[in-house]
Scaffold this active site. Sequence first.
Site, PDB file in Angstrom:
ATOM      1  N   HIS A 209     -49.339  -9.144   3.941  1.00 14.16           N
ATOM      2  CA  HIS A 209     -47.997  -8.553   3.987  1.00 14.16           C
ATOM      3  C   HIS A 209     -47.926  -7.149   3.390  1.00 14.16           C
ATOM      4  CE1 HIS A 209     -43.567  -9.982   4.294  1.00 14.16           C
ATOM      5  NE2 HIS A 209     -43.658  -8.712   4.560  1.00 14.16           N
TER       6      HIS A 209
ATOM      7  N   ASP B  53     -41.655 -13.304  14.694  1.00 11.09           N
ATOM      8  CA  ASP B  53     -42.310 -12.725  13.520  1.00 11.09           C
ATOM      9  C   ASP B  53     -41.795 -13.398  12.256  1.00 11.09           C
ATOM     10  OD1 ASP B  53     -43.886 -10.190  12.400  1.00 11.09           O
ATOM     11  OD2 ASP B  53     -42.066 -10.442  11.203  1.00 11.09           O
TER      12      ASP B  53
ATOM     13  N   TYR C 189     -40.701 -14.901   3.360  1.00  3.06           N
ATOM     14  CA  TYR C 189     -39.316 -15.061   3.810  1.00  3.06           C
ATOM     15  C   TYR C 189     -38.727 -16.409   3.380  1.00  3.06           C
ATOM     16  CZ  TYR C 189     -40.532 -11.156   6.941  1.00  3.06           C
ATOM     17  OH  TYR C 189     -40.944  -9.958   7.454  1.00  3.06           O
TER      18      TYR C 189
ATOM     19  N   LYS D   2     -47.297 -13.935   7.933  1.00  3.88           N
ATOM     20  CA  LYS D   2     -47.927 -13.071   6.940  1.00  3.88           C
ATOM     21  C   LYS D   2     -48.212 -13.824   5.647  1.00  3.88           C
ATOM     22  CE  LYS D   2     -44.705  -9.645   8.709  1.00  3.88           C
ATOM     23  NZ  LYS D   2     -43.681 -10.627   9.111  1.00  3.88           N
TER      24      LYS D   2
END
Length: 307
Positions: free
Chosen positions: A118, A44, A49, A78
């Site tokens: 997201h 994931d 990030y 995402k």
Amino acid sequence: MKISKSTCNKIGMPLMGFGTYQLSIKQAEFCVSEAIKAGFRHIDSAEGYENEEGTGRGIKKGLKETGVSRDDIFVTTKLFPGYKKWGSTEKDYNQTIETLKRQLKQLQLNYVDLYLIHAPLSELRIEQWKALIELKKQGLAKYIGVSNYNEDRIREILDKGLEKPEANQVEFHPICAQINLTKYMKENSIEPIAYSSLAPLSTWRVEKGQGGEVLAEKKEEGQLIIKEIAKKLDVSEAQLLLRWGLQHGYSVLTKSSKPTRIRENLRVFDFEIPKGDIERLDQLNQNQAIAWAASGINPMEFAPALE
């Protein structure tokens, strides 16, 4: 997908996934590779990030060292939709399309198995959803969904007559049990995915700047019960919380930078939490979101108005 159907949900996603939030690029490469070697078959990731280059290298390395093929793993990533209050430009239709193409280059993949918005932070979220539908048509994402969407935000999509999300990734643990939303997703055949399953623990996000200390007082009572039940079942507290999510019908995500812990967290299919202990854990629910608290918002409750 050649993954065992008994450990997957209805879209072929393995019920146990390895998350990459708050890992550096270097850590992501190492940890993702270790996770694949340990047996994880769901990775994931997310644009937000800022480590997808490392995640991609880790996937490539893990597949090479195990002999596992790309078709045997499930990769989620995402779209960060943009958020005006953070000075982040909201992505339009074309920018959404281009974002996934850029992410695929970083991940060194031809497609992702699941692409999510997201959070419902943008006023352009319907336009973004239409772009996800197009990305699915182009084969760049096998499945599409959302994250941090409550019932009302999902209804926005359905009320437009658009293809419904196939999954919704939300914060889910005994202190934030999402009871009504979970029921709604089940009724509408939307696969539930849990993040921050370990948020109730005192060991969650303890490094400086990770925000684990926020709302710590909300977790104290539950920690005693979690510890007691884990000891009785002879499992770690992390394994207990992950198993709790599985027994509630969720796919769950876990993350660690330690190879021994990565392997340990995967061992959640050889025990079951008895009904009485499940009920004790269920009673800890406060409808209290924790994961985003340090950022000052709860994406499950906040969304700008749509015209």
